[in-house]
Enzyme design. Sequence first.
Site, PDB file in Angstrom:
ATOM      1  N   THR A  59     -25.142 -65.461 -29.682  1.00 48.75           N
ATOM      2  CA  THR A  59     -24.909 -64.834 -31.017  1.00 48.75           C
ATOM      3  C   THR A  59     -26.248 -64.559 -31.577  1.00 48.75           C
ATOM      4  O   THR A  59     -27.105 -65.480 -31.397  1.00 48.75           O
ATOM      5  CB  THR A  59     -24.048 -65.975 -31.940  1.00 48.75           C
ATOM      6  OG1 THR A  59     -24.376 -65.767 -33.375  1.00 48.75           O
ATOM      7  CG2 THR A  59     -24.673 -67.351 -31.709  1.00 48.75           C
ATOM      8  N   CYS A  76     -25.348 -58.130 -34.141  1.00 52.37           N
ATOM      9  CA  CYS A  76     -24.309 -59.167 -34.274  1.00 52.37           C
ATOM     10  C   CYS A  76     -23.383 -58.877 -32.893  1.00 52.37           C
ATOM     11  O   CYS A  76     -23.264 -57.696 -32.706  1.00 52.37           O
ATOM     12  CB  CYS A  76     -23.145 -59.162 -35.444  1.00 52.37           C
ATOM     13  SG  CYS A  76     -21.820 -60.215 -35.350  1.00 52.37           S
TER      14      CYS A  76
END
Length: 234
Positions: A83, A197
Amino acid sequence: MKTIGLIGGMSWESTLNYYRAINEGVKNALGGLHSAKIVLYSVDFEPIEKLQQAGDWDGTARILSEAAKNVESAGADFLLICTNTMHKVAPEIQGAIQIPLLHIADATAETLAGEQIKTVGLLGTSFTMEQDFYRGRLRDTHGLNVLVPNDNDRKIVHDTIYQELCLGKIRSDSKAAFLRIIGSLADQGAEAVILGCTEIGMLVNQSDTRVRLFDTTTVHAEKAVEYATGKPMP
């Protein structure tokens, strides 16, 4: 071949793409029936997301540092945090373990440098787009000029990530909004746009736009394969 450590689950939707990309990369690099040696610790994202929204980054660091210790104890030779946003606490996580952490912003910047790109747009959570742990690292460590969307468009991107993509929801109107925002960044001078992202690649990909896109999930996975196998990606 080195063993790749992954901290995933943020969200599991994008961690699935990491697992696939890394194994496909190892197969391409080594051939035959080779697959990646992986230690995966998948966290429960709900409590972490609540800590993010509350600004309790120390709390998130404690959870992920414990996960990193478990990954290291299980035999991983290096670590990926699957992430972008949680690289905000990457220093704390690295400090908790002895194995190296392959930073997603560094992997992305190295890829951009190889393409001689100097000005880049950045999409991600509001944390990633606005705070210096990521944007500043690209700028100060790697010399990139980083453009981000305006306030309203940053909110659209952030809300779509948490309210749709992390839940596996793909909407055509959200895709159209992202493509508009990508086009706007290109109009401002971005030579390429970072999908900063790990879920954004579920919504838009290179076939959707003429603007060059760099999906951080793909880039991070490719760098992990190179590090694990000692072979550059073909």
